[in-house]
Design an enzyme around this catalytic site. Structure first.
Site, mmCIF file in Angstrom:
data_model
loop_
_atom_site.group_PDB
_atom_site.id
_atom_site.type_symbol
_atom_site.label_atom_id
_atom_site.label_comp_id
_atom_site.label_asym_id
_atom_site.label_seq_id
_atom_site.Cartn_x
_atom_site.Cartn_y
_atom_site.Cartn_z
ATOM 1 N N ASP A 119 -5.636 2.126 5.424
ATOM 2 C CA ASP A 119 -4.521 1.178 5.411
ATOM 3 C C ASP A 119 -3.632 1.511 4.224
ATOM 4 O O ASP A 119 -4.122 1.972 3.185
ATOM 5 C CB ASP A 119 -5.033 -0.257 5.307
ATOM 6 N N ASP A 141 -2.194 -0.639 13.365
ATOM 7 C CA ASP A 141 -2.212 -2.100 13.375
ATOM 8 C C ASP A 141 -0.897 -2.664 13.908
ATOM 9 O O ASP A 141 -0.890 -3.635 14.673
ATOM 10 C CB ASP A 141 -2.469 -2.643 11.965
#
Length: 169
Positions: A119, A141
């Site tokens: 991330d 995401d």
């Protein structure tokens, strides 16, 4: 292969390529891990975070067995979504499912390669001297959220399919 299914497959592949390319570039060329927090704007930073859990960091302390279980669940989910995509009748639903599949596969590749999902995107805002952060996320995401939004929109806005007349013989 139907044209609808093909557009969903294209959405999945493009999502997967963009997700993996962004992560590989940030890790290996930009070397985000060595840079720490990189300020892009007053409300957006690049920061490396290794997410061993699922959405919002849930189940982060699950260990290797938990990681294997999460990966198995992801594989089953992708298969179910692909079957749903093959049977969907609208372009929006098929593309939404393709986005979800591409994002899930992208994050699954991270889990296999690194033991965690990469991330890197962080939105934040300062109000009254206090900083509020959103969760750190990635392009996979974003695709998953966009895919879910497309499915919701499609389910509430698209006209219901026409039923065939019932023959009473």
């Amino acid at each position: 292969m139907s044209p609808l299914f093909r557009s969903g497959l294209i959405a999945a592949v493009v999502t997967l390529i963009l997700d993996q390319a962004s992560k590989l570039w940030l890790l290996n060329i930009f070397e985000l891990g060595h840079r720490g927090v990189v300020t892009v704007t007053s409300f957006f930073d690049l920061v490396l975070a290794w997410n061993t859990g699922i959405s919002y960091g849930w189940f982060q302390d699950s260990g290797p067995v938990g990681q294997a279980i999460l990966l198995a669940i992801k594989v089953v989910a992708v298969i179910v979504l692909a079957l749903w995509m093959a049977r969907s009748g609208t372009r929006l639903a098929v593309i939404g499912l393709g986005l979800i599949i591409g994002g899930a596969v992208g994050n699954g590749i991270d889990r296999l390669a690194y033991g965690a999902v990469v991330d890197f995107a962080l939105f934040h805002i300062e109000i009254g001297g206090k900083t509020y952060n959103w969760y750190v996320f990635n392009l996979a995401d974003v695709a998953i959220v966009a895919g879910v939004a497309a499915l919701l929109y499609d389910s509430f806005v698209s006209p219901a399919p026409q039923k065939r007349p019932h023959n009473k013989g």
